[in-house]
Design a protein around this motif. Sequence first.
Motif, PDB file in Angstrom:
ATOM      1  N   ALA A 101      34.794 -48.353  13.391  1.00 28.70           N
ATOM      2  CA  ALA A 101      33.970 -47.560  12.488  1.00 28.70           C
ATOM      3  C   ALA A 101      34.753 -46.385  11.920  1.00 28.70           C
ATOM      4  CB  ALA A 101      32.720 -47.052  13.219  1.00 28.70           C
ATOM      5  N   ALA A 102      35.547 -45.710  12.776  1.00 27.90           N
ATOM      6  CA  ALA A 102      36.317 -44.560  12.326  1.00 27.90           C
ATOM      7  C   ALA A 102      37.433 -44.984  11.375  1.00 27.90           C
ATOM      8  CB  ALA A 102      36.899 -43.816  13.520  1.00 27.90           C
ATOM      9  N   ILE A 103      38.108 -46.095  11.702  1.00 25.70           N
ATOM     10  CA  ILE A 103      39.180 -46.585  10.835  1.00 25.70           C
ATOM     11  C   ILE A 103      38.629 -46.953   9.459  1.00 25.70           C
ATOM     12  CG2 ILE A 103      40.832 -48.466  10.482  1.00 25.70           C
ATOM     13  CD1 ILE A 103      41.283 -48.500  13.494  1.00 25.70           C
ATOM     14  N   GLU A 104      37.494 -47.643   9.440  1.00 24.65           N
ATOM     15  CA  GLU A 104      36.911 -48.053   8.168  1.00 24.65           C
ATOM     16  C   GLU A 104      36.463 -46.837   7.361  1.00 24.65           C
ATOM     17  OE1 GLU A 104      33.842 -50.880   8.931  1.00 24.65           O
ATOM     18  OE2 GLU A 104      35.252 -52.524   9.283  1.00 24.65           O
ATOM     19  N   THR A 105      35.851 -45.863   8.025  1.00 22.82           N
ATOM     20  CA  THR A 105      35.412 -44.659   7.327  1.00 22.82           C
ATOM     21  C   THR A 105      36.601 -43.925   6.740  1.00 22.82           C
ATOM     22  OG1 THR A 105      33.493 -44.413   8.787  1.00 22.82           O
ATOM     23  CG2 THR A 105      34.212 -42.450   7.592  1.00 22.82           C
ATOM     24  N   LEU A 106      37.672 -43.775   7.523  1.00 22.79           N
ATOM     25  CA  LEU A 106      38.873 -43.096   7.049  1.00 22.79           C
ATOM     26  C   LEU A 106      39.500 -43.857   5.889  1.00 22.79           C
ATOM     27  CD1 LEU A 106      40.896 -40.782   7.488  1.00 22.79           C
ATOM     28  CD2 LEU A 106      42.079 -42.250   9.140  1.00 22.79           C
ATOM     29  N   ALA A 107      39.540 -45.186   5.994  1.00 27.68           N
ATOM     30  CA  ALA A 107      40.120 -45.999   4.924  1.00 27.68           C
ATOM     31  C   ALA A 107      39.322 -45.870   3.637  1.00 27.68           C
ATOM     32  CB  ALA A 107      40.192 -47.459   5.358  1.00 27.68           C
ATOM     33  N   ILE A 108      37.998 -45.841   3.756  1.00 27.40           N
ATOM     34  CA  ILE A 108      37.145 -45.718   2.567  1.00 27.40           C
ATOM     35  C   ILE A 108      37.388 -44.380   1.891  1.00 27.40           C
ATOM     36  CG2 ILE A 108      34.749 -45.479   1.780  1.00 27.40           C
ATOM     37  CD1 ILE A 108      34.037 -47.553   3.991  1.00 27.40           C
ATOM     38  N   VAL A 109      37.463 -43.303   2.668  1.00 26.71           N
ATOM     39  CA  VAL A 109      37.722 -41.983   2.093  1.00 26.71           C
ATOM     40  C   VAL A 109      39.081 -41.980   1.396  1.00 26.71           C
ATOM     41  CG1 VAL A 109      38.088 -39.541   2.589  1.00 26.71           C
ATOM     42  CG2 VAL A 109      36.272 -40.782   3.767  1.00 26.71           C
ATOM     43  N   ALA A 110      40.090 -42.557   2.052  1.00 25.52           N
ATOM     44  CA  ALA A 110      41.443 -42.548   1.501  1.00 25.52           C
ATOM     45  C   ALA A 110      41.538 -43.336   0.198  1.00 25.52           C
ATOM     46  CB  ALA A 110      42.430 -43.104   2.530  1.00 25.52           C
ATOM     47  N   TYR A 111      40.907 -44.501   0.161  1.00 27.58           N
ATOM     48  CA  TYR A 111      41.057 -45.372  -0.995  1.00 27.58           C
ATOM     49  C   TYR A 111      40.015 -45.157  -2.089  1.00 27.58           C
ATOM     50  CZ  TYR A 111      44.680 -48.154   1.280  1.00 27.58           C
ATOM     51  OH  TYR A 111      45.857 -48.561   1.861  1.00 27.58           O
ATOM     52  N   HIS A 112      38.928 -44.458  -1.770  1.00 31.40           N
ATOM     53  CA  HIS A 112      37.862 -44.271  -2.768  1.00 31.40           C
ATOM     54  C   HIS A 112      37.595 -42.800  -3.071  1.00 31.40           C
ATOM     55  CE1 HIS A 112      36.503 -48.541  -2.706  1.00 31.40           C
ATOM     56  NE2 HIS A 112      36.946 -48.497  -1.460  1.00 31.40           N
ATOM     57  N   GLN A 113      38.395 -41.882  -2.533  1.00 28.65           N
ATOM     58  CA  GLN A 113      38.122 -40.453  -2.712  1.00 28.65           C
ATOM     59  C   GLN A 113      38.125 -40.044  -4.182  1.00 28.65           C
ATOM     60  OE1 GLN A 113      41.171 -37.843  -1.122  1.00 28.65           O
ATOM     61  NE2 GLN A 113      42.794 -39.233  -1.665  1.00 28.65           N
ATOM     62  N   PRO A 114      37.309 -39.025  -4.499  1.00 25.95           N
ATOM     63  CA  PRO A 114      36.312 -38.366  -3.648  1.00 25.95           C
ATOM     64  C   PRO A 114      35.081 -39.264  -3.485  1.00 25.95           C
ATOM     65  CG  PRO A 114      36.190 -37.474  -5.862  1.00 25.95           C
ATOM     66  CD  PRO A 114      37.349 -38.443  -5.853  1.00 25.95           C
ATOM     67  N   VAL A 115      34.554 -39.331  -2.266  1.00 26.48           N
ATOM     68  CA  VAL A 115      33.457 -40.245  -1.981  1.00 26.48           C
ATOM     69  C   VAL A 115      32.398 -39.530  -1.153  1.00 26.48           C
ATOM     70  CG1 VAL A 115      34.653 -41.102   0.077  1.00 26.48           C
ATOM     71  CG2 VAL A 115      32.924 -42.527  -1.011  1.00 26.48           C
ATOM     72  N   THR A 116      31.127 -39.797  -1.443  1.00 24.30           N
ATOM     73  CA  THR A 116      30.035 -39.172  -0.709  1.00 24.30           C
ATOM     74  C   THR A 116      29.700 -39.987   0.537  1.00 24.30           C
ATOM     75  OG1 THR A 116      28.280 -40.388  -1.855  1.00 24.30           O
ATOM     76  CG2 THR A 116      29.060 -38.351  -2.890  1.00 24.30           C
ATOM     77  N   ARG A 117      28.941 -39.396   1.423  1.00 26.34           N
ATOM     78  CA  ARG A 117      28.541 -40.103   2.642  1.00 26.34           C
ATOM     79  C   ARG A 117      27.704 -41.334   2.281  1.00 26.34           C
ATOM     80  NH1 ARG A 117      26.223 -37.445   8.182  1.00 26.34           N
ATOM     81  NH2 ARG A 117      25.635 -39.378   9.225  1.00 26.34           N
ATOM     82  N   ALA A 118      26.815 -41.186   1.285  1.00 32.58           N
ATOM     83  CA  ALA A 118      25.991 -42.321   0.873  1.00 32.58           C
ATOM     84  C   ALA A 118      26.854 -43.462   0.351  1.00 32.58           C
ATOM     85  CB  ALA A 118      24.992 -41.878  -0.195  1.00 32.58           C
ATOM     86  N   GLU A 119      27.927 -43.121  -0.361  1.00 35.47           N
ATOM     87  CA  GLU A 119      28.822 -44.155  -0.883  1.00 35.47           C
ATOM     88  C   GLU A 119      29.597 -44.826   0.245  1.00 35.47           C
ATOM     89  OE1 GLU A 119      29.591 -42.140  -5.284  1.00 35.47           O
ATOM     90  OE2 GLU A 119      30.888 -41.645  -3.589  1.00 35.47           O
ATOM     91  N   ILE A 120      29.976 -44.047   1.263  1.00 35.09           N
ATOM     92  CA  ILE A 120      30.655 -44.631   2.422  1.00 35.09           C
ATOM     93  C   ILE A 120      29.737 -45.643   3.097  1.00 35.09           C
ATOM     94  CG2 ILE A 120      31.602 -44.162   4.714  1.00 35.09           C
ATOM     95  CD1 ILE A 120      32.444 -41.404   3.684  1.00 35.09           C
ATOM     96  N   GLU A 121      28.469 -45.261   3.261  1.00 33.69           N
ATOM     97  CA  GLU A 121      27.504 -46.147   3.904  1.00 33.69           C
ATOM     98  C   GLU A 121      27.243 -47.382   3.053  1.00 33.69           C
ATOM     99  OE1 GLU A 121      24.209 -43.537   4.574  1.00 33.69           O
ATOM    100  OE2 GLU A 121      25.012 -42.813   6.498  1.00 33.69           O
ATOM    101  N   GLU A 122      27.236 -47.211   1.722  1.00 38.46           N
ATOM    102  CA  GLU A 122      27.007 -48.356   0.832  1.00 38.46           C
ATOM    103  C   GLU A 122      28.168 -49.345   0.921  1.00 38.46           C
ATOM    104  OE1 GLU A 122      26.228 -49.329  -3.924  1.00 38.46           O
ATOM    105  OE2 GLU A 122      26.485 -47.265  -3.229  1.00 38.46           O
ATOM    106  N   ILE A 123      29.389 -48.821   0.998  1.00 38.36           N
ATOM    107  CA  ILE A 123      30.561 -49.690   1.083  1.00 38.36           C
ATOM    108  C   ILE A 123      30.617 -50.407   2.424  1.00 38.36           C
ATOM    109  CG2 ILE A 123      33.090 -49.710   1.160  1.00 38.36           C
ATOM    110  CD1 ILE A 123      33.035 -47.391  -0.855  1.00 38.36           C
ATOM    111  N   ARG A 124      30.360 -49.663   3.509  1.00 33.74           N
ATOM    112  CA  ARG A 124      30.404 -50.270   4.841  1.00 33.74           C
ATOM    113  C   ARG A 124      29.201 -51.169   5.087  1.00 33.74           C
ATOM    114  NH1 ARG A 124      30.637 -47.571   9.899  1.00 33.74           N
ATOM    115  NH2 ARG A 124      31.578 -49.528  10.564  1.00 33.74           N
ATOM    116  N   GLY A 125      28.064 -50.858   4.462  1.00 32.36           N
ATOM    117  CA  GLY A 125      26.861 -51.643   4.680  1.00 32.36           C
ATOM    118  C   GLY A 125      26.078 -51.209   5.895  1.00 32.36           C
ATOM    119  N   VAL A 126      26.483 -50.099   6.523  1.00 32.95           N
ATOM    120  CA  VAL A 126      25.808 -49.580   7.706  1.00 32.95           C
ATOM    121  C   VAL A 126      25.819 -48.060   7.640  1.00 32.95           C
ATOM    122  CG1 VAL A 126      26.373 -51.520   9.213  1.00 32.95           C
ATOM    123  CG2 VAL A 126      27.956 -49.598   9.018  1.00 32.95           C
ATOM    124  N   ALA A 127      24.938 -47.438   8.418  1.00 31.61           N
ATOM    125  CA  ALA A 127      24.890 -45.987   8.475  1.00 31.61           C
ATOM    126  C   ALA A 127      26.139 -45.446   9.156  1.00 31.61           C
ATOM    127  CB  ALA A 127      23.644 -45.521   9.219  1.00 31.61           C
TER     128      ALA A 127
END
Length: 214
Positions: free
Chosen positions: A97-123
């Motif tokens: 979960a932490a690796i995916e969250t970090l990867a999403i921030v790195a590759y999609h920044q700037p990104v909101t928490r809602a966008e992180i959850e939308e990309i991961r598909g989970v809270a």
Amino acid sequence: MSDQDQSLFAAPPMGDQERMVEAVLFAATEPVTLAELARRLPHGSDPAEALAHLRKRYEGRGVNIMRVGEAWAFRTAPDLGHLMRRESVETRKLSRAAIETLAIVAYHQPVTRAEIEEIRGVAVSRGTIDQLMEMEWIRLGRRRMTPGRPVTFVVTEGFLDHFGLESARDLPGIKELRAAGLLESRAMPGQGLSQPAEDEDDSPRTGQSELFED
């Protein structure tokens, strides 16, 4: 103004400026910006030119002068990094979960928490965000000019420094991440494939953040 007075305001020879930049970078505990070098060097100095000469002088050496975001620092030459690794067993590691969250921030920044959850598909657990911020790998970015003005997250210079990157543009591709063991063979979050459900390993445990797993 006499020649003697003018000499008082003359910039030091470039060789001396290089030595000054070298001394500042060597003693610094964090990467140093050109603006900070300009403040430290004598009036009339050209820290950018001195830094360029110094970087060339260190090419092919055991340590190089590398750019970290908008700053500069001495770093071990990339091909010698394996010599600096300590032979110890890691008892904890980043969770999926932490690796995916970090990867999403790195590759999609700037990104909101809602966008992180939308990309991961989970809270996203608050503990994941908090711990990544405590590690100083992500930080708050600008608020979005949308209803609610949600905050965004971006990676830090500390993150770039840790992974030997000059900027987020230097992030490795998917193949490189998998070769380094940072991603499994499945699709990376946000690549247009179906998102996995949060599994048992990703849920926080009693007295333990989901950032780490045994």
